[in-house]
Design an enzyme around this catalytic site. Structure first.
Site, PDB file in Angstrom:
ATOM      1  N   ARG A   1      -3.349   6.782   1.058  1.00 13.37           N
ATOM      2  CA  ARG A   1      -3.880   7.941   1.772  1.00 13.37           C
ATOM      3  C   ARG A   1      -2.887   8.648   2.681  1.00 13.37           C
ATOM      4  NH1 ARG A   1      -8.935   5.423   4.595  1.00 13.37           N
ATOM      5  NH2 ARG A   1      -7.690   3.524   4.351  1.00 13.37           N
TER       6      ARG A   1
ATOM      7  N   ARG B   1       0.821  -1.217   0.000  1.00 18.27           N
ATOM      8  CA  ARG B   1       0.000   0.000   0.000  1.00 18.27           C
ATOM      9  C   ARG B   1       0.856   1.268   0.000  1.00 18.27           C
ATOM     10  NH1 ARG B   1      -4.050  -1.705   4.785  1.00 18.27           N
ATOM     11  NH2 ARG B   1      -5.114  -3.446   3.780  1.00 18.27           N
TER      12      ARG B   1
END
Length: 346
Positions: free
Chosen positions: A32, A28
């Site tokens: 974000r 990941r």
């Protein structure tokens, strides 16, 4: 010891060659925690729209490479694009994760397509094709898919659950139905990875994020055998492409994945002791991991100590530095910068 100096250290490590310092990428790594990702994510109507728009996914994949200089880039996508392409209704609710129309019986299974809608997935392959030329020459490109068990658990429950009880109950009560779904996912996922490789992926990772919830007999039946079948199909079409298996939570059953034909590396979760993995797993197998993502969030002494444990624990093996699971959204960028500086100076 003589170290090799390949153009792409990540691929050399996957070939079993220990590097002067371990190549680095993070699960990941595009996401974000990066302000530049949050800025482009706001431009898409939904997460799936974002995943199917190459202009966005290429940029998202490149952002952490530009900022941190990781040794590998992983395709920006999601494991649930496969059920979406098979015709299951998939959406992502802000703050709540994925939502799918649950498959609970034979009628639900019958609504799936025999194979994915490859046209629907064409933006994924376009993204990989663009990344081939956009990435620096020493950075490898990773494709991925979810393992059949993990993807099936979402398809049956309709969402993520703490212990994947809905899928486990279906597997116990309707084993033929569950086996049919797993077989569909083996075929679809193997072809999906083969097409990613044809589009430019130089290595692929199979994420079995929920492997750890199954008892031994079910683990063998629903995790090990389907992934082995998937890997065999991929290697039949792309014999030179390395495959990384990441069976999160496998614990004492990790060796079942490590002994799987066609697997070049094992991704280790946070709970695995590096030195124990080095001692227990085959010496020609590259090991990937396994800094605690929360240590990366915490920073300071906790981060430094965690990095040292990983570097020292895997020191004698072909090793790829990574986390034990995905980077958390609240991770400070400065902590990733510190981690990279420490690993680069190892």
């Amino acid at each position: 010891m003589t170290f090799s100096k390949p153009a792409k250290p990540f691929l050399a490590a996957l070939a079993g060659q220990r590097q002067p310092r371990p190549p680095v990428w993070l699960m990941r790594q595009a996401g974000r925690y990066l302000p530049e990702y949050r800025e482009i994510r706001a431009r898409a109507a939904s997460f799936l729209d974002f995943c199917y728009t190459p202009a966005f996914t290429v940029e998202a994949t490149l952002q952490p490479i530009r900022r941190f200089g990781f040794d590998a880039a992983i395709l920006f996508s999601d494991i649930l694009v496969v059920p979406d392409a098979l015709g299951q209704t998939v959406s992502f609710e802000s703050g709540e994760g994925p939502r799918l129309d649950p498959i609970t019986d034979a009628e639900g299974l019958s609504r799936l397509k025999a194979e994915p809608d490859w046209q629907k997935l064409s933006p994924v392959f376009e993204t990989l094709d663009r990344l081939k030329t956009a990435l620096p020459g020493d950075v490898a490109l990773i494709g991925f898919c979810g393992a059949p068990w993990t993807v099936a658990s979402y398809m049956i429950a309709g969402r993520g659950t703490p212990d994947q009880a809905p899928a486990r109950l279906i597997a116990y009560r309707q084993p033929n139905l569950f086996a049919a779904l797993i077989d569909r996912l083996v075929e679809a996922s193997a072809e999906y990875l083969a097409r990613q490789i044809a589009a430019g992926a130089e290595a692929v990772q199979v994420f079995d994020s929920w492997a750890g919830v199954l008892p031994p007999a079910e683990f063998e039946r629903w995790c090990v055998k389907p992934v082995a079948a998937l890997v065999a199909k991929v290697k039949a079409k792309a014999p030179k492409t390395p495959v990384i298996a990441f069976p999160r939570g496998a614990a004492t059953q990790l060796a079942k994945f490590a002994g799987m034909a066609g697997v070049s590396a094992i991704g280790l979760d946070t709970a695995v002791e590096p030195a124990a993995a080095v001692a227990a797993l085959p010496g020609d197998l590259a090991l990937q991991g396994n800094l605690d993502p929360l240590a990366l969030v915490a920073g300071g002494a906790a981060l430094d100590e965690g990095i040292d444990r990983v570097l020292q624990g895997f020191g004698s093996r072909a090793h790829i530095f990574n986390l034990g699971h995905g980077i958390l959204p609240e991770t400070p960028v400065a902590h990733v910068e510190r981690m990279m500086a420490r690993v680069r100076s190892a």
